[in-house]
Design a protein around this motif. Structure first.
Motif, short mmCIF file in Angstrom:
data_model
loop_
_atom_site.label_atom_id
_atom_site.label_comp_id
_atom_site.label_asym_id
_atom_site.label_seq_id
_atom_site.Cartn_x
_atom_site.Cartn_y
_atom_site.Cartn_z
N VAL A 302 0.79 -1.08 -0.05
CA VAL A 302 0.15 -0.19 0.10
C VAL A 302 0.67 1.20 -0.04
N SER A 303 1.88 1.09 0.84
CA SER A 303 2.64 2.46 0.72
C SER A 303 3.35 2.69 -0.40
N LEU A 304 3.83 1.62 -1.47
CA LEU A 304 4.39 1.72 -2.46
C LEU A 304 3.57 2.61 -3.56
N THR A 305 2.26 2.37 -3.58
CA THR A 305 1.31 3.27 -4.18
C THR A 305 1.51 4.78 -4.02
N GLN A 306 1.84 5.19 -2.82
CA GLN A 306 2.06 6.62 -2.47
C GLN A 306 3.19 7.44 -3.36
N PHE A 307 4.21 6.64 -3.73
CA PHE A 307 5.13 7.21 -4.80
C PHE A 307 4.59 7.53 -6.08
N ALA A 308 3.61 7.46 -6.42
CA ALA A 308 3.01 7.94 -7.48
C ALA A 308 1.81 8.98 -7.18
N ILE A 309 1.17 8.71 -6.31
CA ILE A 309 0.11 9.47 -5.92
C ILE A 309 0.55 11.03 -5.24
N ILE A 310 1.57 10.79 -4.26
CA ILE A 310 1.84 12.19 -3.72
C ILE A 310 2.35 13.34 -4.81
N THR A 359 -7.78 4.46 1.83
CA THR A 359 -7.14 5.38 2.95
C THR A 359 -5.91 6.21 2.61
N SER A 360 -5.06 5.47 2.12
CA SER A 360 -3.79 5.73 1.77
C SER A 360 -3.82 6.77 0.41
N PHE A 361 -4.82 6.50 -0.23
CA PHE A 361 -5.02 7.22 -1.32
C PHE A 361 -5.48 8.73 -1.02
N PHE A 362 -6.45 8.93 -0.14
CA PHE A 362 -6.71 10.05 0.52
C PHE A 362 -5.73 10.69 1.23
N LEU A 363 -5.02 10.04 2.02
CA LEU A 363 -4.06 10.56 2.76
C LEU A 363 -2.67 11.51 1.87
N SER A 364 -2.27 10.60 0.55
CA SER A 364 -1.47 11.12 -0.25
C SER A 364 -1.83 12.32 -0.94
N ILE A 365 -3.21 12.49 -1.42
CA ILE A 365 -3.44 13.63 -1.94
C ILE A 365 -3.70 14.83 -0.90
N MET A 366 -3.71 14.70 -0.01
CA MET A 366 -3.48 15.69 1.15
C MET A 366 -2.15 15.90 1.32
N TYR A 367 -1.19 14.93 1.38
CA TYR A 367 0.06 15.13 1.77
C TYR A 367 1.03 15.70 0.76
N GLY A 368 0.56 15.44 -0.36
CA GLY A 368 1.46 16.01 -1.56
C GLY A 368 1.47 17.39 -1.60
#
Length: 458
Positions: A302-310, A359-368
């Protein structure tokens, strides 16, 4: 409120070098910080806080985890004061050295069975040092990246530092997965858990590189020159370079409301993040009896997907504004809080993956876009202090207490829906804070242009 670039723009290759160094600094700091969280969920309670109750052990372990968050605002204040007066780079180097020594110390620390009460006391002290270090690090790394960013790309450059979080999570999970695969349960409990902490000493190498090879940011140098010129023109002012000024005093007197709004806007993000990477690890392995390695693997994927989304979310915020992207993430966390735990409670690895990925997707679009958003809330001469305080206050009341409160809520209520309610409450606070920030941004835009509000820069 994006400031104009300084007169002498940095070269492209220098920008890339600084951005890479800032991203690397963020990654290694967060790795060191997150391995404590994973160890707190898996092993530290029994090693340093032995008790007849597994719940009491975990609560004590997560309380120590939270202590690091309590130290983060102090780290942000100290580094912010000095970073706004002396430069971003020296504070970033100091943060890296502190984190490297503290993390290595935890890996070498004897357990309760060996040295008794001195063991948990020393563990808490080293965790405080970790908190001070990460509180100092975020502002320095974030400003090194954003203040070197070319015009119109501050969000994207800031997201490179934000990527330090998923890098830290991934590498911390990999470290424990590898250690677990190379040891049996007895060896892991005896010494294997210490191995991921030993990597902390490598942080000192990066600190040396940044000290020797990375230049101070052009925006800080320009702000320093302008301040010196103003002081020389003022009668009776200290013209020695601004040592009499206090960014913290300025923030508290004139901008503390903005700091609190920034903190409130970030509360749901930081709390939910620590719930899914630490609290859920404890909940699924201890309460739902899911296999440790499988849960760690899901967390890793799941954490790996954040590399693209952030970075994608950050780049999008460079086009449409920070707050619209930020708001979408907060709304998503509000809506998804209940479905996430309904999926986790099935004990299916696949549904655990779905629940935590969304959940990680929504976190990432905030964190980016968050780094650029916080940087743009303050001017250069107080930016390190203001942005760091905004981030770290949220980390204390959101992230630091989240795993502890999750265990407590589960124990008292007997249902994961209590944790969903906690996330939803924080989401409402975040959305209210974002609303006020957006309103202020529109007012500033109207004052600048003398006409009807236009889309805000933030």
């Amino acid at each position: 409120m994006e400031t104009a670039p300084p007169d002498s723009a940095p070269r492209r290759n220098n920008r890339r070098k600084v951005a890479a160094a800032a991203a690397a600094a963020s990654a290694v700091e967060w790795y060191d910080y997150f391995i404590f969280g994973i160890a707190a969920a898996l092993i530290l309670g029994g090693k340093f806080f032995p008790s007849s109750s597994p719940v009491a052990e975990v609560l004590a372990s997560f309380a120590t985890f939270a202590v690091g968050f309590l130290a983060r605002p102090l780290g942000g204040i100290i580094a912010g004061q000095l970073g706004d007066k002396r430069g971003r780079k020296p504070m970033l180097v100091l943060a890296l050295v502190t984190m490297g020594l503290a993390t290595t110390g935890i890996g070498l620390l004897p357990s309760y069975d060996t040295i008794g009460i001195a063991a948990p006391i020393a563990l808490v002290a080293l965790r405080v040092l970790q908190g001070l270090a990460v509180g100092a690090q975020w502002g320095g790394a974030m400003l090194m990246a954003t203040e070197y960013a070319p015009e119109g790309k501050r969000g994207l450059y800031g997201s490179l530092v934000q990527l330090g979080v998923p890098i830290g999570v991934v590498t911390a999970n990999v470290a424990f997965l590898v250690t677990g695969s190379l040891t049996d349960d007895a060896a892991f409990a005896a010494w294997g858990w210490r191995m991921p902490f030993a990597v902390g000493i490598l942080v000192l190498v990066l600190a040396w590189y940044i000290h020797k090879r990375v230049e101070e940011t052009p925006e800080f140098r320009q702000a320093e020159r302008e301040l010196a010129e103003r002081e020389q023109k003022e009668k009776g002012a200290d013209a020695s370079g601004g040592t009499a000024r206090s960014p913290l005093r300025t923030i508290i007197r004139h901008h503390f409301g903005t700091v609190l709004l920034a903190s409130g806007s970030f509360a749901v993000n930081t709390a939910t993040f620590y719930i899914i990477i630490t609290g859920v690890l404890d909940y699924t392995t201890r309460d739902l009896h899911m296999e440790r390695t499988s849960v760690l693997t899901v967390s890793l994927l799941v954490s790996l997907t954040q590399f693209a989304i952030i970075p994608a979310a950050a780049a999008f915020s460079d086009r449409v504004g920070r707050l619209p992207v930020y708001t979408a993430g907060a709304i998503g966390l509000l809506v998804w809080a209940v479905p996430m735990f309904l999926l986790i409670d099935t004990t299916s690895l696949w549904l655990l993956g779905v629940g935590t990925f969304v959940t990680s997707f929504f976190l990432s679009i905030m964190y980016g876009p968050q780094a650029a958003l916080f940087a743009e809330l303050f001017t250069a001469e107080m930016r390190y202090t203001g942005a760091s305080l905004g981030y770290q206050i949220a980390a204390v009341f959101g992230g630091g207490l989240a795993p502890f409160l999750m265990v407590l809520l589960l124990e008292v209520s007997g249902t994961s829906m209590a944790v969903s309610g906690y996330i939803m409450l924080l989401a409402v606070i975040s959305l209210a804070s974002i609303y006020v920030l957006a309103k202020r941004a529109r007012e500033r835009e109207r004052e600048r242009e003398g006409q009807s509000p236009a889309p805000s820069a933030v």
